[in-house]
Scaffold this motif. Structure first.
Motif, PDB file in Angstrom:
ATOM      1  N   GLU A   1      47.441   0.520-108.894  1.00 60.86           N
ATOM      2  CA  GLU A   1      46.505   1.407-109.025  1.00 60.86           C
ATOM      3  C   GLU A   1      45.962   1.547-107.432  1.00 60.86           C
ATOM      4  N   THR A   2      46.025   0.636-106.766  1.00 65.80           N
ATOM      5  CA  THR A   2      45.642   0.819-105.303  1.00 65.80           C
ATOM      6  C   THR A   2      46.655   1.706-104.573  1.00 65.80           C
ATOM      7  N   ALA A   3      47.915   1.467-104.768  1.00 63.43           N
ATOM      8  CA  ALA A   3      48.939   2.188-104.211  1.00 63.43           C
ATOM      9  C   ALA A   3      48.968   3.864-104.619  1.00 63.43           C
ATOM     10  N   ALA A   4      48.731   3.980-105.946  1.00 60.36           N
ATOM     11  CA  ALA A   4      48.467   5.455-106.296  1.00 60.36           C
ATOM     12  C   ALA A   4      47.020   5.904-105.770  1.00 60.36           C
ATOM     13  N   HIS A   5      45.975   5.316-105.680  1.00 64.61           N
ATOM     14  CA  HIS A   5      44.977   5.675-104.728  1.00 64.61           C
ATOM     15  C   HIS A   5      45.352   6.202-103.379  1.00 64.61           C
ATOM     16  N   ARG A   6      45.965   5.266-102.829  1.00 61.71           N
ATOM     17  CA  ARG A   6      46.368   5.573-101.527  1.00 61.71           C
ATOM     18  C   ARG A   6      47.250   6.837-101.219  1.00 61.71           C
TER      19      ARG A   6
ATOM     20  N   VAL B   1      48.063  16.975-105.964  1.00 61.40           N
ATOM     21  CA  VAL B   1      48.477  15.832-106.744  1.00 61.40           C
ATOM     22  C   VAL B   1      47.352  15.589-107.617  1.00 61.40           C
ATOM     23  N   HIS B   2      47.492  15.109-108.882  1.00 64.07           N
ATOM     24  CA  HIS B   2      46.211  14.552-109.586  1.00 64.07           C
ATOM     25  C   HIS B   2      46.662  13.007-109.859  1.00 64.07           C
ATOM     26  N   PHE B   3      45.562  12.368-110.166  1.00 64.46           N
ATOM     27  CA  PHE B   3      45.550  11.113-110.564  1.00 64.46           C
ATOM     28  C   PHE B   3      44.519  10.750-111.689  1.00 64.46           C
ATOM     29  N   MET B   4      44.881   9.835-112.675  1.00 65.06           N
ATOM     30  CA  MET B   4      44.047   9.236-113.760  1.00 65.06           C
ATOM     31  C   MET B   4      44.069   7.769-114.090  1.00 65.06           C
ATOM     32  N   ARG B   5      42.876   7.368-114.304  1.00 67.80           N
ATOM     33  CA  ARG B   5      43.201   5.951-114.951  1.00 67.80           C
ATOM     34  C   ARG B   5      42.460   5.977-116.506  1.00 67.80           C
ATOM     35  N   VAL B   6      43.526   5.871-117.407  1.00 69.96           N
ATOM     36  CA  VAL B   6      43.024   6.121-118.656  1.00 69.96           C
ATOM     37  C   VAL B   6      43.111   4.784-119.828  1.00 69.96           C
ATOM     38  N   GLY B   7      42.237   4.557-120.528  1.00 71.73           N
ATOM     39  CA  GLY B   7      42.280   3.348-121.366  1.00 71.73           C
ATOM     40  C   GLY B   7      43.248   3.684-122.202  1.00 71.73           C
ATOM     41  N   GLU B   8      43.837   2.649-123.122  1.00 61.33           N
ATOM     42  CA  GLU B   8      44.623   2.703-124.206  1.00 61.33           C
ATOM     43  C   GLU B   8      44.093   3.621-125.291  1.00 61.33           C
TER      44      GLU B   8
ATOM     45  N   TYR C   1      41.153  12.482-110.545  1.00 62.68           N
ATOM     46  CA  TYR C   1      40.863  13.183-109.212  1.00 62.68           C
ATOM     47  C   TYR C   1      42.205  14.228-109.573  1.00 62.68           C
ATOM     48  N   GLU C   2      41.998  15.391-108.902  1.00 63.89           N
ATOM     49  CA  GLU C   2      42.940  16.474-108.794  1.00 63.89           C
ATOM     50  C   GLU C   2      42.552  17.538-107.628  1.00 63.89           C
ATOM     51  N   ASN C   3      43.753  18.068-106.943  1.00 63.69           N
ATOM     52  CA  ASN C   3      43.804  19.217-106.344  1.00 63.69           C
ATOM     53  C   ASN C   3      44.767  20.127-106.588  1.00 63.69           C
TER      54      ASN C   3
ATOM     55  N   ALA D   1      46.540   2.905-118.368  1.00 64.23           N
ATOM     56  CA  ALA D   1      47.655   3.764-117.708  1.00 64.23           C
ATOM     57  C   ALA D   1      47.124   4.396-116.422  1.00 64.23           C
ATOM     58  N   ILE D   2      47.870   4.011-115.416  1.00 68.32           N
ATOM     59  CA  ILE D   2      47.668   4.640-114.010  1.00 68.32           C
ATOM     60  C   ILE D   2      48.724   5.865-113.907  1.00 68.32           C
ATOM     61  N   ASP D   3      48.253   6.973-113.652  1.00 67.98           N
ATOM     62  CA  ASP D   3      48.788   8.234-113.955  1.00 67.98           C
ATOM     63  C   ASP D   3      48.889   9.194-112.636  1.00 67.98           C
ATOM     64  N   VAL D   4      49.961   9.478-111.992  1.00 67.27           N
ATOM     65  CA  VAL D   4      49.997  10.206-110.672  1.00 67.27           C
ATOM     66  C   VAL D   4      50.915  11.639-110.983  1.00 67.27           C
TER      67      VAL D   4
END
Length: 488
Positions: free
Chosen positions: A300-305, A318-325, A333-335, A398-401
């Motif tokens: 998650e830290t790597a994905a944020h960075r 890019v877009h990013f999500m942290r999603v529960g089960e 976040y998205e741009n 789930a950490i999604d990029v």
């Protein structure tokens, strides 16, 4: 040349002004199309706000209609009737209406104005009630939406935070590779604090700082679900960035984002991280896993960075999500213009992700904890995602990029054959159960919902949301005697 230079230009209003001028001139759509040598279907799309005319065509239309271009691009509706038609179009294009699964109503010239007023009034009342239901967490939702837009405007890259972090990295001599415990201790001492681990931190806190005795209390390593280095750096970040006690929820969120950014920038210094990513891009081998392993951080830290650096340094939206089960979005976040689910206030947090998106599909994968790659065809185009499930004390997340299809060529995992289609927020996509399943169980089930109170609470009692001040002060009271006798 398009009209994009006019930031306030609204295509629906523009179309209405063209239609109003055409009717005032007594021209049919076909007659106007013949005058400007264009297809009637093209002009119909323009009048309905579905297509942007090029400047040359707009000038031709102005001449044919006997008006100035400036008259056509005014932001005001040309009449009361046109204002109602514009309001109806906007209401029917909203996620709130799309989620109802009802057909769109075309406001033709034959529709009585009274009927149009009734429809617009009903939509306004529908929106008012939806906003009223969201009134309790309104401050939190609005603050989240505003902060997310600020991050988007900056491509999630903050020059001043990078410079501050780089200065501290230089002070402790960390330029590349994993950040060591010794370097963290050096930074702690440089800022005038000492670190102390304890088993009795209040459950709602990651750390507590005793400003009187310059002590930072941390959980025991076996009780921490987060990287211990990150917790220390986030606590130090507030003081390195000269944060003051937050005055409201928006200020609290801003400080939290800045402290998280500061921590990630220390764990993965900009110069070294960008050099690594640029070399990986040149080799068409970008991977969040490799960034994680190079700096020994969490996925998650790597994905944020990666989201901090990808657009600014690599030119990749890019877009990013942290999603529960359970499919609930905790962070996003998205741009890259991906269409996140939102409520009527524009909030993303707490919304349910389409079950076909990678961030939910990964949980059904037989290799849940392996890297999951997927293409998803959406209304705005095709996106590719790399998703990883992390285990925490609160469950799996789930950490999604993801990136638009045009940029997948730079990433490992682009050869995947996993491909799905999502039409959300259309309820026929995944929100409505299959007819047979619903028929068997719709009248014979009664689920008891688990309320995500931490996502719904706007500003619980106390300065810091979710933290009971009494617990914090009692904790410091218990430890103050030790602090005063032992010293730093």
């Amino acid at each position: 040349m398009p009209l994009s230079d006019h930031d306030d230009l609204d295509l629906v209003t523009l179309g209405q002004r063209i239609r109003h001028a055409r009717r005032a001139k007594g021209l049919t759509l076909g007659a106007l199309a013949a005058t400007v040598d264009r297809a009637p279907s093209l002009l119909s799309q323009i009048e309905n706000g579905k297509r942007e005319p090029r400047l040359a065509l707009l000038q031709s239309l102005a001449v044919a209609l006997g008006v100035e271009v400036a008259e056509l691009i005014k932001p005001e509706a040309p009449s009361h009737r046109a204002a109602l038609e514009i309001a109806l179009v906007r209401a029917q294009n909203s996620p709130l209406y799309a989620g109802l699964g009802l057909p769109h109503v075309n406001a033709s010239s034959k529709m009585p104005t009274e009927a149009l007023e009734a429809l617009v009034g009903l939509h306004a009342e529908l929106e008012r009630r939806a906003i009223e239901q969201a009134a309790t967490p309104e401050e939190a939702r609005r603050a989240n939406a505003e902060l997310r837009q600020h991050m988007r405007d900056r491509d999630n890259y903050f020059t001043e935070l990078e410079k501050t972090a780089a200065g501290f990295s230089a002070t402790i001599g960390h330029t590349a590779g994993p950040l060591t415990e010794r370097a963290i201790n050096d930074l702690t001492a440089h800022l005038g604090f000492t670190l102390h681990r304890t088993a009795d931190l209040p459950r709602a806190t990651r750390s507590i700082t005793d400003l009187r005795n310059r002590r930072i209390y941390l959980p025991l390593p076996s009780h921490a679900s987060h990287d211990p280095r990150t917790i220390v750096l986030q606590a130090l970040g507030h003081f390195a960035l000269d944060h003051q006690e937050p005055v409201n929820y928006a200020d609290f969120l801003r400080q939290r984002v800045e402290a998280n950014y500061f921590a990630a920038a220390l764990l993965m210094p900009e110069s070294a991280a960008v050099d690594f990513l640029q070399r990986a891009k040149a080799a068409k081998a970008l991977a969040i896993e490799d960034l994680r392993d190079t700096f020994a951080v969490s996925y998650e830290t790597a994905a944020h960075r990666f989201t901090n650096l990808a657009t600014h340094h690599l030119g990749i939206p890019v877009h990013f999500m942290r999603v529960g089960e359970d499919g609930i979005i905790y962070k996003a976040y998205e741009n890259d213009d991906v269409t996140f689910p939102t409520d009527v206030t524009g909030a993303i947090e707490g919304q349910l992700v389409c079950r076909y998106w990678a961030a939910r599909a990964v949980f059904a994968s037989p290799e849940r904890y392996a890297s999951h790659y997927q293409y998803t065809d959406m209304g705005r185009g095709t996106y590719w995602c790399t998703t990883h499930v992390e285990r925490t004390s609160d469950g799996d997340f789930a950490i999604d990029v993801g990136v638009p299809y045009a940029h997948v060529k730079w990433f490992q995992g682009r050869e995947t054959t996993n491909r799905v289609t999502s039409t959300c927020p259309d309820p026929t996509c995944c929100r409505r159960p299959p007819a047979g399943l619903a028929e068997r169980w719709a009248d014979h089930s009664w689920p008891s919902a688990r309320v995500h109170s931490h996502l719904l609470a706007a500003l619980p009692p106390g300065t810091f949301p979710g933290v009971d001040d009494t617990d914090v002060y009692a904790f410091l009271d218990r430890h103050s005697a030790t602090a005063s006798t032992q010293g730093p």
